[in-house]
Enzyme design. Structure first.
Site, PDB file in Angstrom:
ATOM      1  N   MET A 290     -50.104 -31.156   8.845  1.00 12.34           N
ATOM      2  CA  MET A 290     -49.751 -30.656  10.173  1.00 12.34           C
ATOM      3  C   MET A 290     -50.954 -30.004  10.859  1.00 12.34           C
ATOM      4  O   MET A 290     -51.231 -30.258  12.028  1.00 12.34           O
ATOM      5  CB  MET A 290     -48.594 -29.663  10.094  1.00 12.34           C
TER       6      MET A 290
ATOM      7  N   VAL B 104     -49.756 -23.259   7.063  1.00 13.82           N
ATOM      8  CA  VAL B 104     -50.011 -23.240   5.613  1.00 13.82           C
ATOM      9  C   VAL B 104     -48.715 -23.627   4.902  1.00 13.82           C
ATOM     10  O   VAL B 104     -47.730 -24.001   5.533  1.00 13.82           O
ATOM     11  CB  VAL B 104     -50.537 -21.858   5.148  1.00 13.82           C
TER      12      VAL B 104
ATOM     13  N   LYS C  47     -47.501 -17.116   4.134  1.00 16.63           N
ATOM     14  CA  LYS C  47     -47.538 -17.029   5.601  1.00 16.63           C
ATOM     15  C   LYS C  47     -47.813 -15.586   6.031  1.00 16.63           C
ATOM     16  O   LYS C  47     -48.586 -15.338   6.960  1.00 16.63           O
ATOM     17  CB  LYS C  47     -46.231 -17.553   6.203  1.00 16.63           C
TER      18      LYS C  47
ATOM     19  N   SER D 148     -41.165 -25.095   9.475  1.00 15.98           N
ATOM     20  CA  SER D 148     -40.083 -26.005   9.841  1.00 15.98           C
ATOM     21  C   SER D 148     -38.723 -25.424   9.489  1.00 15.98           C
ATOM     22  O   SER D 148     -37.708 -25.908   9.981  1.00 15.98           O
ATOM     23  CB  SER D 148     -40.274 -27.374   9.182  1.00 15.98           C
TER      24      SER D 148
ATOM     25  N   HIS E 266     -43.145 -25.432  16.767  1.00 17.74           N
ATOM     26  CA  HIS E 266     -42.753 -26.416  15.764  1.00 17.74           C
ATOM     27  C   HIS E 266     -43.175 -27.805  16.220  1.00 17.74           C
ATOM     28  O   HIS E 266     -42.596 -28.365  17.148  1.00 17.74           O
ATOM     29  CB  HIS E 266     -41.232 -26.319  15.566  1.00 17.74           C
TER      30      HIS E 266
HETATM   31  P1  NAI Z   1     -49.597 -29.431   3.655  1.00 18.20           P
HETATM   32  O1  NAI Z   1     -49.282 -29.097   2.253  1.00 18.20           O
HETATM   33  O2  NAI Z   1     -50.048 -30.789   3.996  1.00 18.20           O
HETATM   34  O3  NAI Z   1     -50.715 -28.441   4.205  1.00 18.20           O
HETATM   35  C1  NAI Z   1     -50.757 -27.080   3.983  1.00 18.20           C
HETATM   36  C2  NAI Z   1     -52.201 -26.652   3.996  1.00 18.20           C
HETATM   37  O4  NAI Z   1     -52.257 -25.239   3.972  1.00 18.20           O
HETATM   38  C3  NAI Z   1     -52.991 -27.161   2.799  1.00 18.20           C
HETATM   39  O5  NAI Z   1     -54.170 -27.786   3.238  1.00 18.20           O
HETATM   40  C4  NAI Z   1     -53.319 -25.889   2.037  1.00 18.20           C
HETATM   41  O6  NAI Z   1     -54.574 -25.954   1.351  1.00 18.20           O
HETATM   42  C5  NAI Z   1     -53.322 -24.863   3.138  1.00 18.20           C
HETATM   43  N1  NAI Z   1     -53.107 -23.516   2.653  1.00 18.20           N
HETATM   44  C6  NAI Z   1     -52.182 -23.099   1.763  1.00 18.20           C
HETATM   45  N2  NAI Z   1     -52.317 -21.765   1.573  1.00 18.20           N
HETATM   46  C7  NAI Z   1     -53.320 -21.350   2.346  1.00 18.20           C
HETATM   47  C8  NAI Z   1     -53.923 -20.095   2.580  1.00 18.20           C
HETATM   48  N3  NAI Z   1     -53.513 -19.001   1.963  1.00 18.20           N
HETATM   49  N4  NAI Z   1     -54.930 -20.027   3.466  1.00 18.20           N
HETATM   50  C9  NAI Z   1     -55.365 -21.143   4.099  1.00 18.20           C
HETATM   51  N5  NAI Z   1     -54.829 -22.348   3.896  1.00 18.20           N
HETATM   52  C10 NAI Z   1     -53.820 -22.474   3.046  1.00 18.20           C
HETATM   53  O7  NAI Z   1     -48.310 -29.026   4.478  1.00 18.20           O
HETATM   54  P2  NAI Z   1     -47.839 -29.517   5.923  1.00 18.20           P
HETATM   55  O8  NAI Z   1     -46.907 -30.617   5.759  1.00 18.20           O
HETATM   56  O9  NAI Z   1     -49.023 -29.653   6.787  1.00 18.20           O
HETATM   57  O10 NAI Z   1     -46.970 -28.275   6.404  1.00 18.20           O
HETATM   58  C11 NAI Z   1     -47.546 -27.078   6.863  1.00 18.20           C
HETATM   59  C12 NAI Z   1     -46.490 -26.251   7.566  1.00 18.20           C
HETATM   60  O11 NAI Z   1     -45.935 -27.014   8.627  1.00 18.20           O
HETATM   61  C13 NAI Z   1     -45.318 -25.846   6.713  1.00 18.20           C
HETATM   62  O12 NAI Z   1     -44.886 -24.577   7.114  1.00 18.20           O
HETATM   63  C14 NAI Z   1     -44.270 -26.894   7.024  1.00 18.20           C
HETATM   64  O13 NAI Z   1     -42.979 -26.433   6.792  1.00 18.20           O
HETATM   65  C15 NAI Z   1     -44.517 -27.095   8.492  1.00 18.20           C
HETATM   66  N6  NAI Z   1     -44.074 -28.356   9.042  1.00 18.20           N
HETATM   67  C16 NAI Z   1     -44.196 -29.511   8.360  1.00 18.20           C
HETATM   68  C17 NAI Z   1     -43.752 -30.696   8.903  1.00 18.20           C
HETATM   69  C18 NAI Z   1     -43.923 -31.966   8.146  1.00 18.20           C
HETATM   70  O14 NAI Z   1     -43.365 -32.982   8.588  1.00 18.20           O
HETATM   71  N7  NAI Z   1     -44.637 -31.987   7.062  1.00 18.20           N
HETATM   72  C19 NAI Z   1     -43.138 -30.754  10.237  1.00 18.20           C
HETATM   73  C20 NAI Z   1     -43.128 -29.487  10.916  1.00 18.20           C
HETATM   74  C21 NAI Z   1     -43.550 -28.343  10.317  1.00 18.20           C
END
Ligand code: NAI
Length: 709
Positions: free
Chosen positions: A322, A398, A405, A427, A448
């Site tokens: 994302m 994240v 978060k 989400s 979102h």
């Molecule tokens: P992802 O797992 O692909 O990416 C998360 C990223 O955050 C990773 O690169 C990770 O290294 C980084 N991260 C984790 N902890 C961290 C920290 N303490 N400091 C800095 N970076 C950190 O996950 P994704 O799918 O991108 O989701 C991210 C957020 O977006 C979540 O809250 C998710 O619920 C939300 N979301 C996801 C959707 C989807 O379709 N995957 C749609 C809408 C929202």
């Protein structure tokens, strides 16, 4: 409105210039003025040729839809209007003197149909200009001669996809398709038009179809035409499932129209056009896809009195799927982006995502190496929170974990100016709770995004309890800046989009638990007009993720948690059978590496298929109504404030069928009273999730509807 002049060489210019509008549009007034100018030019013996052009940036953007909806209330009158317009364009065609369309900018729908009626189309080389017949995308068809002239001019097989998909192309592509005859530098447009009129145009002003012996090469009574229509109808059926009458009417106009002379063909077109205007599908699509999305893009619900925020630099925490997508969207709009992750490698990977998309654009000739360098130069991939200094907005993406978060929120805020906005892309986690980690909850908001961010046009903005009007207004400015469409909702579990979308998937799971054949469930989803069946969608979302979210919700709600009949299905697949979804290669479907996915053959062992199966129409009803009932609850609970946002969010967020107009329009289409009665019956048979909320009962009792038009 329409300027008329004649020069010393006998060339008349008819110039569209609607002073009170941002763009020229066809409505009663402008057409009357255009008509007057056309007949003046035709009658005047001194006029040797006519240029039709525009004094605005665009040529003519199409019909004025407000006017069209009003005028088409009376079908008989609408048909007479349509015949009159066809006659005007036909009189241009048969004027006995040449007309040239000097297409200086965008010419769409009726605008392009004016050009089609002219004897030559010369377009200025303006890469921003769009040319085409996009009526199909709002439930209509080209009704000013488009379905008759375009296939006669460029051939049936080229014209059909242009009209059925409502494609818009730039002048160069239009030239390649034969939709325009010449593309010239903008400064030479009028010179070239005049030269053609005085030269070749003096003899070339009889259309091929007005010449003796003209035949449409791909008409249905030719071998090639038979192939085109047979394959075309099958493809159309596969794509639309018969849900879009206007698409079938386009096919019929071309099929029938190419077998007869043009005047008869135009009459056929008029009749189908009026039939479209009377359809509920067109009304739904025009309302939601044109007006409601338009209002959302204009930020109609932006709190008043807050100065517009101009953005220059934003931060993104988490460079995963994302975060990387949001970085792409923001840098595409020219914003500087600080893309932060916990390791440099992850941050770089997030930035590389934009590089990949830019490479694809370069390959498709939509961008240059210089564009790539410039855009990538805007993105700083880093692990340093200090780099966030000076950001007007930080979006956190994240892991979906409250503690992580909270930590990144605190660390980012420490670097930000007091008035900067902090947004979460969560989400599932309520915004009000996440805002507790913030030192300034009034500046905390939910943004979102949908995946994949580069293709999904919607952003659901979530207001927490403490979010200020000012923060909301400024967040809306950001969404507009990155050219996405915002809808605004109040905080609630699953907000609006995830909450209602989940009901579709869950209903599919409940049907499975009841013993409905999986193929019937999936086909009903598609026949309903949804992009994919509910079981396939569950696999895509990930069964494991759905299961995890449920467990979290159960823990959060305690005794208030109400499990539904889909729950054991998910539990069985994830916990007992280890089928986690598409990513894991197995869920409701199998995903063979070398072939197409197919429903898991052993599903029947776990969910025995009942001997007696429900009718397709009944399964469709359940899958669709459940989404509308849940939306009505969201309206009643004030999760969604503006019903247009509910419709727009459902279509753009999770692909609710556009012909239904969105989850709210769907209720109006059925009618409040029948909808409530049917939901009561469904509730009796299948459970209280179908019980209509009080809001709907009251509206039904009072004979009200959500929309007045
Ligand atoms: P992802 O797992 O692909 O990416 C998360 C990223 O955050 C990773 O690169 C990770 O290294 C980084 N991260 C984790 N902890 C961290 C920290 N303490 N400091 C800095 N970076 C950190 O996950 P994704 O799918 O991108 O989701 C991210 C957020 O977006 C979540 O809250 C998710 O619920 C939300 N979301 C996801 C959707 C989807 O379709 N995957 C749609 C809408 C929202």
């Amino acid at each position: 409105m329409i300027e008329y002049s004649i020069d010393g060489d006998g060339i008349a210019a008819i110039v569209w210039n609607m002073a009170d509008r941002p763009m020229n549009v066809m409505n009663g007034e402008s057409l009357a003025a255009f008509r007057e100018a056309v007949y003046k030019a035709i009658a005047d013996k001194a006029v040797k040729g006519v240029i039709v052009t525009s004094a605005k940036g665009d040529f003519v953007a199409g019909a004025d839809l407000v006017n069209l909806l009003k005028e088409s209330k009376d079908a008989a009158k609408a048909l007479q209007n349509s015949f009159a317009l066809q006659k005007l364009f036909r009189d241009i065609e048969k004027a006995g003197k040449p007309f040239v369309a000097a297409i200086n900018g965008t010419a769409l729908g009726g605008g392009y149909e004016i050009c089609l009626a002219c004897h030559r189309r010369i377009a200025a080389d303006n890469p921003k200009a769009l040319i085409g017949l996009p009526e199909a995308t709002i439930g209509l068809l080209p009704g000013a001669g488009g379905t008759q002239r375009l296939p006669r001019m460029i051939g049936v097989s080229k014209a059909l996809p242009m009209m059925l998909e409502g494609r818009k192309v730039d002048p160069k592509a239009a030239l390649a398709l034969g939709m325009v005859d010449e593309v010239v530098p903008p400064g030479e447009l009028l010179i070239r038009a005049k030269a053609w009129l005085l030269g070749e145009g003096q003899t070339a002003h009889v259309k091929p179809w007005d010449q003796k012996g003209f035949r449409v090469p791909e008409a249905a009574n030719t071998p090639k035409g038979m192939q085109v229509f047979t394959a075309g109808n099958a493809m159309l059926r596969a794509r639309t499932m018969g849900n879009y009458p206007n698409a079938q009417y386009i096919m019929s106009c071309v099929y029938e129209g190419m077998l007869v002379d043009i005047d008869t063909g135009l009459k056929i077109e008029s009749r189908y056009f009026v039939a479209c205007t009377q359809s509920k599908e067109a009304r739904n699509m025009i309302r939601s896809l044109f007006f409601s999305i338009g209002e959302a893009n204009k930020l109609a619900n932006r709190p008043k009195g807050v100065p517009t925020q101009a953005y220059t630099k934003i931060g993104i925490l988490g460079a995963g799927m994302m975060g990387a997508g949001i970085a792409w969207a923001a840098s595409s709009a020219g914003l500087q982006v600080v893309l932060l992750d916990s390791t440099q490698e992850s941050a770089d990977r997030g930035k590389a995502y934009s590089a990949g998309l830019l490479d694809k654009r370069i390959k498709a000739k939509k961008a240059t190496e210089a564009d790539k360098e410039k855009q990538l130069g805007l993105i700083t991939a880093t692990t340093s929170y200090e780099a966030l200094k000076g950001c007007d907005l930080v979006i956190e993406a994240v892991f979906e974990d409250r503690a992580i978060k909270a930590e990144v929120t605190k660390r980012a805020e420490a670097q930000l100016a007091a008035d900067a906005i902090f947004a979460s892309n969560t989400s599932t986690l309520p915004i009000t709770g996440l805002a507790e980690a913030s030192a300034r909850p009034a500046n905390f908001i939910g943004l979102h995004f949908f995946s994949p961010v580069d293709r999904m046009p919607l952003v659901e903005i979530i207001r927490g309890k403490a979010t200020s009007d000012e923060t909301l207004a400024r967040a809306m400015d950001f969404v507009k800046k990155i050219r996405k469409t915002p809808i605004v909702v109040n905080d609630s579990r699953g907000f609006y989009t995830s909450r209602v979308f989940a009901t579709y998937v869950n209903e599919g799971l409940s049907l499975l638990a009841e013993g409905v054949a999986p193929a019937l469930i999936e086909n009903a989803g598609k026949a309903a007009g949804m992009p994919v069946g509910p079981l396939a969608l569950a696999d895509e979302v990930s069964l494991e993720l759905m299961h995890r979210i449920r467990s979290q919700t159960r823990r959060d709600l305690g005794a208030a948690y109400k499990p539904d009949s889909s729950e054991p299905v998910l539990g069985l697949l994830v916990e007992k059978l280890g089928r986690m979804g598409k990513k894991a290669g197995k869920g409701f479907y199998d995903y063979p590496v070398d072939g197409k996915k197919r429903l898991w053959p052993e599903l029947a062992q776990h969910f025995p298929v009942k001997a007696e199966q429900p009718a397709l129409a009944d399964v469709i009803k359940r899958l669709v109504y459940i989404q509308s009932v849940e939306t009505a609850r969201c309206l009643e609970e004030k999760v969604v404030i503006d019903l247009r946002d509910a419709d727009v969010g459902s279509i753009m967020g999770w692909g609710f069928p556009p012909f239904r107009g969105g989850t709210v329009s769907q209720i109006d289409t059925v009618g409040l009273q029948p909808f409530v009665a049917e939901c009561d019956q469904l509730a009796q048979k299948f459970g209280s999730r179908f019980t209509p909320p009080k809001l709907l009962r009251d509206m039904a009792a009072e004979g009200r509807s959500f929309y007045t038009a």
